[in-house]
Design an enzyme around this catalytic site. Structure first.
Site, PDB file in Angstrom:
ATOM      1  N   SER A  33     -19.155  36.891  53.353  1.00 23.28           N
ATOM      2  CA  SER A  33     -19.466  35.885  52.329  1.00 23.28           C
ATOM      3  C   SER A  33     -20.829  36.149  51.705  1.00 23.28           C
ATOM      4  O   SER A  33     -21.275  35.391  50.844  1.00 23.28           O
ATOM      5  CB  SER A  33     -19.426  34.479  52.943  1.00 23.28           C
ATOM      6  OG  SER A  33     -20.270  34.400  54.076  1.00 23.28           O
ATOM      7  N   ASN A 120     -21.991  27.478  62.724  1.00 26.27           N
ATOM      8  CA  ASN A 120     -21.206  26.350  62.207  1.00 26.27           C
ATOM      9  C   ASN A 120     -22.099  25.200  61.734  1.00 26.27           C
ATOM     10  O   ASN A 120     -21.898  24.648  60.656  1.00 26.27           O
ATOM     11  CB  ASN A 120     -20.221  25.858  63.264  1.00 26.27           C
ATOM     12  CG  ASN A 120     -19.206  26.928  63.623  1.00 26.27           C
ATOM     13  OD1 ASN A 120     -19.131  27.956  62.939  1.00 26.27           O
ATOM     14  ND2 ASN A 120     -18.434  26.707  64.669  1.00 26.27           N
ATOM     15  N   HIS A 166      -6.946   4.186  18.503  1.00 28.69           N
ATOM     16  CA  HIS A 166      -5.865   5.119  18.132  1.00 28.69           C
ATOM     17  C   HIS A 166      -6.364   6.145  17.107  1.00 28.69           C
ATOM     18  O   HIS A 166      -5.572   6.714  16.365  1.00 28.69           O
ATOM     19  CB  HIS A 166      -4.641   4.394  17.548  1.00 28.69           C
ATOM     20  CG  HIS A 166      -4.229   3.178  18.321  1.00 28.69           C
ATOM     21  ND1 HIS A 166      -3.275   3.210  19.314  1.00 28.69           N
ATOM     22  CD2 HIS A 166      -4.678   1.890  18.274  1.00 28.69           C
ATOM     23  CE1 HIS A 166      -3.135   1.993  19.830  1.00 28.69           C
ATOM     24  NE2 HIS A 166      -3.988   1.177  19.219  1.00 28.69           N
ATOM     25  N   SER A 287     -19.118  32.374  11.590  1.00 22.81           N
ATOM     26  CA  SER A 287     -17.895  33.169  11.706  1.00 22.81           C
ATOM     27  C   SER A 287     -18.176  34.558  11.155  1.00 22.81           C
ATOM     28  O   SER A 287     -18.907  34.704  10.177  1.00 22.81           O
ATOM     29  CB  SER A 287     -16.776  32.509  10.904  1.00 22.81           C
ATOM     30  OG  SER A 287     -15.791  33.466  10.557  1.00 22.81           O
ATOM     31  N   LYS A 293     -18.706  29.213   7.288  1.00 26.77           N
ATOM     32  CA  LYS A 293     -18.437  28.459   8.515  1.00 26.77           C
ATOM     33  C   LYS A 293     -19.672  28.184   9.358  1.00 26.77           C
ATOM     34  O   LYS A 293     -20.566  29.015   9.487  1.00 26.77           O
ATOM     35  CB  LYS A 293     -17.446  29.241   9.385  1.00 26.77           C
ATOM     36  CG  LYS A 293     -16.067  29.327   8.784  1.00 26.77           C
ATOM     37  CD  LYS A 293     -15.205  28.155   9.138  1.00 26.77           C
ATOM     38  CE  LYS A 293     -14.637  28.336  10.534  1.00 26.77           C
ATOM     39  NZ  LYS A 293     -13.721  27.241  10.854  1.00 26.77           N
ATOM     40  N   ASN A 295     -19.686  26.638  13.111  1.00 23.00           N
ATOM     41  CA  ASN A 295     -18.750  26.157  14.133  1.00 23.00           C
ATOM     42  C   ASN A 295     -19.472  25.442  15.276  1.00 23.00           C
ATOM     43  O   ASN A 295     -20.534  25.874  15.708  1.00 23.00           O
ATOM     44  CB  ASN A 295     -17.941  27.331  14.700  1.00 23.00           C
ATOM     45  CG  ASN A 295     -17.014  27.933  13.666  1.00 23.00           C
ATOM     46  OD1 ASN A 295     -16.520  27.229  12.781  1.00 23.00           O
ATOM     47  ND2 ASN A 295     -16.795  29.230  13.750  1.00 23.00           N
ATOM     48  N   GLU A 300     -17.423  22.646  21.720  1.00 18.43           N
ATOM     49  CA  GLU A 300     -16.095  23.060  22.194  1.00 18.43           C
ATOM     50  C   GLU A 300     -16.162  23.555  23.638  1.00 18.43           C
ATOM     51  O   GLU A 300     -15.282  23.282  24.450  1.00 18.43           O
ATOM     52  CB  GLU A 300     -15.548  24.171  21.291  1.00 18.43           C
ATOM     53  CG  GLU A 300     -15.248  23.696  19.877  1.00 18.43           C
ATOM     54  CD  GLU A 300     -14.993  24.868  18.940  1.00 18.43           C
ATOM     55  OE1 GLU A 300     -15.964  25.351  18.317  1.00 18.43           O
ATOM     56  OE2 GLU A 300     -13.849  25.316  18.850  1.00 18.43           O
ATOM     57  N   TYR A 327     -14.739  23.356  63.060  1.00 15.95           N
ATOM     58  CA  TYR A 327     -14.896  24.379  62.027  1.00 15.95           C
ATOM     59  C   TYR A 327     -13.710  25.331  62.010  1.00 15.95           C
ATOM     60  O   TYR A 327     -13.197  25.728  63.053  1.00 15.95           O
ATOM     61  CB  TYR A 327     -16.192  25.185  62.273  1.00 15.95           C
ATOM     62  CG  TYR A 327     -16.380  26.334  61.294  1.00 15.95           C
ATOM     63  CD1 TYR A 327     -16.959  26.113  60.052  1.00 15.95           C
ATOM     64  CD2 TYR A 327     -15.941  27.621  61.612  1.00 15.95           C
ATOM     65  CE1 TYR A 327     -17.110  27.156  59.149  1.00 15.95           C
ATOM     66  CE2 TYR A 327     -16.090  28.663  60.713  1.00 15.95           C
ATOM     67  CZ  TYR A 327     -16.675  28.426  59.476  1.00 15.95           C
ATOM     68  OH  TYR A 327     -16.824  29.449  58.581  1.00 15.95           O
ATOM     69  N   GLN A 332     -15.212  28.667  54.704  1.00 10.96           N
ATOM     70  CA  GLN A 332     -16.060  29.612  53.966  1.00 10.96           C
ATOM     71  C   GLN A 332     -15.654  29.641  52.491  1.00 10.96           C
ATOM     72  O   GLN A 332     -16.435  30.031  51.631  1.00 10.96           O
ATOM     73  CB  GLN A 332     -15.944  31.007  54.589  1.00 10.96           C
ATOM     74  CG  GLN A 332     -16.800  32.059  53.921  1.00 10.96           C
ATOM     75  CD  GLN A 332     -16.934  33.310  54.774  1.00 10.96           C
ATOM     76  OE1 GLN A 332     -17.631  33.311  55.769  1.00 10.96           O
ATOM     77  NE2 GLN A 332     -16.243  34.374  54.386  1.00 10.96           N
ATOM     78  N   LYS A 335     -17.573  27.482  49.077  1.00 13.01           N
ATOM     79  CA  LYS A 335     -18.808  27.626  48.322  1.00 13.01           C
ATOM     80  C   LYS A 335     -18.673  28.084  46.876  1.00 13.01           C
ATOM     81  O   LYS A 335     -19.269  27.498  45.978  1.00 13.01           O
ATOM     82  CB  LYS A 335     -19.747  28.589  49.057  1.00 13.01           C
ATOM     83  CG  LYS A 335     -20.246  28.008  50.354  1.00 13.01           C
ATOM     84  CD  LYS A 335     -20.991  29.027  51.176  1.00 13.01           C
ATOM     85  CE  LYS A 335     -20.936  28.648  52.633  1.00 13.01           C
ATOM     86  NZ  LYS A 335     -19.559  28.735  53.217  1.00 13.01           N
TER      87      LYS A 335
END
Ligand code: ARG
Length: 468
Positions: A33, A120, A166, A287, A293, A295, A300, A327, A332, A335
């Protein structure tokens, strides 16, 4: 007296006493790890430092050994910070990498550090401290975001804009009121992180492998040194618990959902069809083919970040479900997704804060839009109730007829003549025109938490006080 075990094979020097052979390369690859848990180096070293000092204070190791360990750990920390540390996959994880280096640096006392401790409780400690740090960072990020929202709300407490349900024009609201809706959401997010922090702030250190230890350790001492409120009360739970990470991810997911909703509004608002806001150049992109453009890429991307954050939450729940105590190595896998979710959340919060700080509302455009879509029809119906004593249902019907008439004439409600109005109900008088304007409309909504500028300013003042 030094008793040095003989190394009879190429087995792991940390745990390979009973092993005749080292691991297969694939075993090493799936087991290691260190590629990601090196992000917890600072927490690992702090935990080891506190543990060593406690071992000395309780007489389990000598002061001299504890001192050598403490100094060695500091050297390792600066080696890692300076990028001069060589991480080894054969040494599996951050815990064994640090301990092995400590042995290079100080020799025999390094081997005493792991007394009354296991990886552990060590990993549970490191990860908990790492998540605690990110929990604080999230609270701080939210505080900054709320700060810029309050500034927007204050500047435009009485600017009018359409309120939607709405995504259809419903009633006029104030810009300040709309901004303050997000302050409420991000305020709840902040309290969720603060609340989770309280619950996570118990130290697992000293739970050892799972059962505690026969050494006379002082868990209260290490808990205090490392900023915890108390040691965790059950050693099995202490090494098996990942609730702190799950709560962090749950709070992050809700926060990311709020960010996503706001980002969506900014995407809509900055479009040529709405023109409610202009985003700054600093938080927009162009763009490569369409020169005109601009953007809203940051918005987003913020809108999308919930995908990986919620993915991490579902991922970790899936890892944890069905795991027996205490454990298991499955853990492991806790993470990487938390690291990614935390990175994504902090970046999204920072980007949103920058974007909102820079954003300019198009006040004139908002005002025009506020009056379209017969947005003051409810004000008209309320007026009929108040002034003419009509039951609301009748007032609703009369107003609906007037909206139909305006629609047929191609005008808005305030442009109907009094004669038009009286053709529908002869008791209507010219006082009605007072409530058809959008400013009068928002100013009249003075109920607690309503959109009237005075109400908005009360909430702004309250939040300023809350944030101090
Ligand atoms: N790298 C491990 C993890 O992240 C550390 C704990 C290993 N413990 C063990 N008994 N193998 O969970």
């Amino acid at each position: 007296m030094t008793m040095k075990p003989k190394n009879t094979s190429n087995a792991n020097t940390m745990w390979g006493g009973r092993f005749a052979a080292g691991p297969d390369a694939i075993m090493e690859a799936i087991n290691a790890s260190i590629g990601f848990d090196q992000r917890m180096a600072a927490q690992d070293i702090a935990g080891s430092g506190a543990h060593a000092a406690m071992l000395a204070a309780t007489g389990i190791i000598t002061d001299k050994d504890a001192e050598a360990i403490g100094e060695g750990l500091l050297t390792i920390l600066s080696e890692i910070e300076d990028g001069n540390f060589e991480f080894s996959t054969a040494l599996e994880d951050i815990h064994m990498n640090v301990e092995a280096r400590l042995k290079d640096l100080i020799g025999e006392p390094a081997g005493r550090l792991h007394t009354a401790r296991s990886r552990n409780d060590q990993v549970a400690l490191d990860f908990r401290m790492w998540v605690r740090g990110q929990t604080d960072a999230a609270s701080e990020g939210l505080r900054a975001l709320i700060g810029v929202l309050l500034a927007q709300a204050e500047a435009g407490a009485d600017w009018v804009m359409p309120g939607f349900t709405h995504l259809q024009v419903a009633q006029p609201v104030t810009w300040g009121h709309h901004m303050m809706a997000y302050v409420e959401m991000f305020g709840r997010d902040m309290s969720r992180f603060e609340d989770a922090r309280k619950r996570m702030n118990q130290s697992p250190l000293g739970a050892a492998a799972l059962a505690g230890t026969s050494f006379p350790i002082d868990r209260h001492m290490t808990a205090q040194t490392l900023g915890f409120d108390a040691p965790a009360a059950n050693s099995l739970d202490a090494v098996a618990d990942r609730d702190f990470a799950l709560e962090f991810l749950a709070a992050s997911t809700i926060c990311a959902m709020h960010l996503s909703r706001f980002a969506e509004e900014l995407v809509i608002w900055s479009s040529a069809q709405f023109r409610f806001v202009a985003l700054s150049d600093r938080f927009s992109t162009g763009s490569s083919i369409m020169p005109q453009k601009k953007n809203p890429d940051a918005a987003e991307l913020i809108r999308a970040k919930i995908g990986r954050i919620m993915g991490a939450m579902v991922g970790l729940f899936t890892v944890m479900k069905g795991l027996p105590l205490a454990y298991s190595k499955d853990m492991q896998e806790d993470k990487e997704q938390v690291f990614d979710a935390a990175d994504s959340l902090m970046l999204a919060l920072a980007a949103m804060t920058g974007m909102v700080a820079d954003m300019s509302a198009n006040r004139a455009e908002l005002e025009v839009a506020a009056a379209t879509g017969f947005s003051t029809a409810t004000d008209l119906a309320d007026w009929l109730v108040r002034e003419l004593g009509m039951p609301f249902r009748d007032a609703h019907h009369v107003t609906g007829t007037l909206v139909g008439m305006a629609e047929a004439k191609g005008c808005d409600l305030p442009e109907l003549t009094l004669a038009d109005m009286q053709s529908v109900h002869d008791a209507i008088h010219k006082g009605v025109f007072d409530v058809l304007g959008v400013h009068n409309s928002v100013a009249s909504r003075t109920s607690y938490g309503g959109t009237a500028p005075d109400q908005v300013r009360i909430q702004i003042a309250r939040w300023k006080e809350v944030l101090g």
